[in-house]
Design an enzyme around this catalytic site. Structure first.
Site, PDB file in Angstrom:
ATOM      1  N   CYS A 144       0.807  -1.216   0.000  1.00  0.00           N
ATOM      2  CA  CYS A 144       0.000   0.000   0.000  1.00  0.00           C
ATOM      3  C   CYS A 144       0.846   1.274   0.000  1.00  0.00           C
ATOM      4  O   CYS A 144       0.320   2.360  -0.210  1.00  0.00           O
ATOM      5  CB  CYS A 144      -1.007  -0.012   1.140  1.00  0.00           C
ATOM      6  SG  CYS A 144      -0.321  -0.349   2.753  1.00  0.00           S
ATOM      7  N   HIS A 145       2.157   1.139   0.164  1.00  0.00           N
ATOM      8  CA  HIS A 145       3.021   2.323   0.073  1.00  0.00           C
ATOM      9  C   HIS A 145       3.091   2.845  -1.363  1.00  0.00           C
ATOM     10  O   HIS A 145       3.547   3.961  -1.595  1.00  0.00           O
ATOM     11  CB  HIS A 145       4.430   2.012   0.599  1.00  0.00           C
ATOM     12  CG  HIS A 145       5.163   0.976  -0.178  1.00  0.00           C
ATOM     13  ND1 HIS A 145       4.953  -0.386   0.022  1.00  0.00           N
ATOM     14  CD2 HIS A 145       6.089   1.073  -1.160  1.00  0.00           C
ATOM     15  CE1 HIS A 145       5.733  -1.071  -0.799  1.00  0.00           C
ATOM     16  NE2 HIS A 145       6.430  -0.205  -1.532  1.00  0.00           N
TER      17      HIS A 145
END
Length: 188
Positions: A144-145
């Site tokens: 999700c970064h």
């Protein structure tokens, strides 16, 4: 919980603090229920003790291997994760769709919350996508970064913005002095 479903955990020290993998056995195989990463001022072990006090520290070859792969990824290694051992079925349908879209973003690329929403057929749904990612139960495994704001700024991240920036830069994503992503590899 039944004996088979007893919640267990493994703690692994990483360069960003500890990571905790919460797991259980289902149909005679280990499956990951959640991954906790340390946040600024809040080690993952603290969250473990507060939210999962009955979890038992238990070694497991597959889960130990995953913990090592997570630590290697955090050190900058090009590690590819598979989803066969994570309990995506515990996520609501919308979040599962968002997580699968995020999982599809390749290393070194980013997407915006808005682009992901449009890809999922939800124009104007950038905030909903961001909220689904903010509660990603499998950070690192589902990267999700790699989601950023449409103005190029980083947005949020469970492990904090410094960690997000380092992870993106390790993947070759260029971030300028003002904290804006300057990557030409936009996905979706």
């Amino acid at each position: 919980m039944q004996k088979e479903d007893r919640l267990r955990h493994i703690v692994r020290k990483t360069r960003f603090g500890s990571a905790v993998i919460l797991w259980e056995t289902r149909s005679d195989r280990p499956v990951v229920r959640q991954i906790l990463i340390s946040r600024p001022g809040q080690p993952a072990e603290t969250v473990l003790k507060e939210q999962f006090p009955d979890s038992v520290p238990t070694p497991c070859g597959l889960i130990d291997d995953l913990a090592g792969r997570i630590a290697a990824f955090l050190d900058g290694a090009d590690v590819r994760f598979v989803l066969g051992h994570v309990r995506l079925d515990l996520c609501p349908t919308f979040q599962r769709r968002v997580l699968m879209a995020e999982y599809g973003i390749p290393r070194g690329s980013v997407s915006t919350y808005g682009r992901m929403a449009a890809h999922l057929g939800i124009p104007g749904g950038a905030r909903a996508v961001g909220n689904a990612l903010a509660t990603n139960p499998f950070p690192i495994v589902i990267p999700c970064h790699r989601a950023i704001r449409s103005d190029g700024t980083l947005g949020g991240y469970q492990g904090g913005l410094a960690m997000k920036r380092i992870l993106l830069e390790q993947e070759g994503v260029v971030i300028d002095d003002r904290g804006r992503v300057r990557s030409t590899k936009l996905y979706y």
